[in-house]
Design an enzyme around this catalytic site. Structure first.
Site: not given
Ligand code: SAH
Length: 246
Positions: A95
């Site tokens: 993000s």
């Molecule tokens: N917080 C992260 C950015 C995340 S982007 C950072 O600081 O880099 C969103 C993430 O959520 C992705 O990696 C995606 O694979 C994950 N995601 C999506 N659905 C999910 C679920 N049901 N459980 C766990 N992770 C999930």
């Protein structure tokens, strides 16, 4: 004489290390400081939902201390410290720093808190939380990302973070209960298990809406067992929350 030469060699070696290592490091430090000032100013302007004080100083300090460039594939400071999202592979993004700071502030994370993050991605948001809370539990559904984030966080000695591979929809009861929860992928509703695992007085911060469109960054506060209040704070754009196939 031999000892003196040895000392001189060490001094020369140290001088070379500084000459090679310092300029890039200095530039990274400057770019990171500029990023913090950008997000501080931005938070004071319209629509942050934080009031006139903007972002708390301790959140900004955590942003200033965290080497975001070590969480992105290019490891470039010019890319890492622009206030923008960055692709981290497998269709996912880390993000925008302002949004990381905003979500952290809205979650009202305190030093004695146990915090859950759903969507580890690169591990950057978890690293920010690790500096502000006692313990951080973070869940990622894509194996390669969970693996890389685990390694990055371990290499950087964020010892109070546990990464789990799995579907964060069901939370992580054994790691909780939680004083704050941050979900970093978009879903149409707050998962009931997460509300269940949140302590009374705690907040869940997540983008509510469909993935790839605009969502409402939403704060759900648990005010009593089985009772919550919800407020929408800002428009955001996150990748979709996915569900495991089994
Ligand atoms: N917080 C992260 C950015 C995340 S982007 C950072 O600081 O880099 C969103 C993430 O959520 C992705 O990696 C995606 O694979 C994950 N995601 C999506 N659905 C999910 C679920 N049901 N459980 C766990 N992770 C999930």
């Amino acid at each position: 004489m031999k000892a003196l030469l040895h000392v001189l060699a060490m001094v020369v070696a140290a001088g070379e290390a500084t000459a090679q290592g310092a300029p890039q490091d200095d530039q990274c430090v400057r770019e990171r400081a500029a990023m913090v000032e950008t997000i501080r100013a931005y938070a004071r302007s319209a629509g942050s939902g934080l009031g006139p004080q903007g972002l708390p100083e301790r959140v900004l300090e955590a942003m200033a201390q965290t080497k975001r460039h070590l969480f992105i594939p290019e490891r470039s400071c010019a890319i890492a410290y622009a206030d923008s999202p960055v692709p981290i592979g497998l269709g996912q993004t880390i993000s925008q720093p302002y949004i990381v700071a905003l979500m952290t502030a809205l979650a009202e994370v305190a030093p004695d808190h146990v915090v859950l993050e759903v969507g580890t991605g690169s591990g950057y948001q978890a690293a920010i939380l690790a500096q502000l809370a006692r313990k951080v539990c973070t869940i990622e559904i894509i194996p390669q990302l969970a693996e890389t984030a685990t390694k990055t966080l371990r290499d950087l000695a964020y010892d109070n973070v546990s990464v789990r591979l799995g579907d964060g929809y069901v939370g992580w009861p054994e790691c909780g209960p939680f004083d704050a929860i941050i979900v970093t992928a978009a879903l149409g509703h707050a998962p009931p298990a997460l509300i269940e695992q949140l302590n009374v007085g705690g907040r869940l911060v997540m983008p509510v809406g469909a993935g790839y469109t605009t969502q409402q960054l939403t704060v759900v506060e648990k005010i009593a067992p089985g009772k919550t209040t919800t407020r929408a704070v800002a428009l955001v754009r996150f990748v979709p929350f996915t569900r495991s196939q089994n």
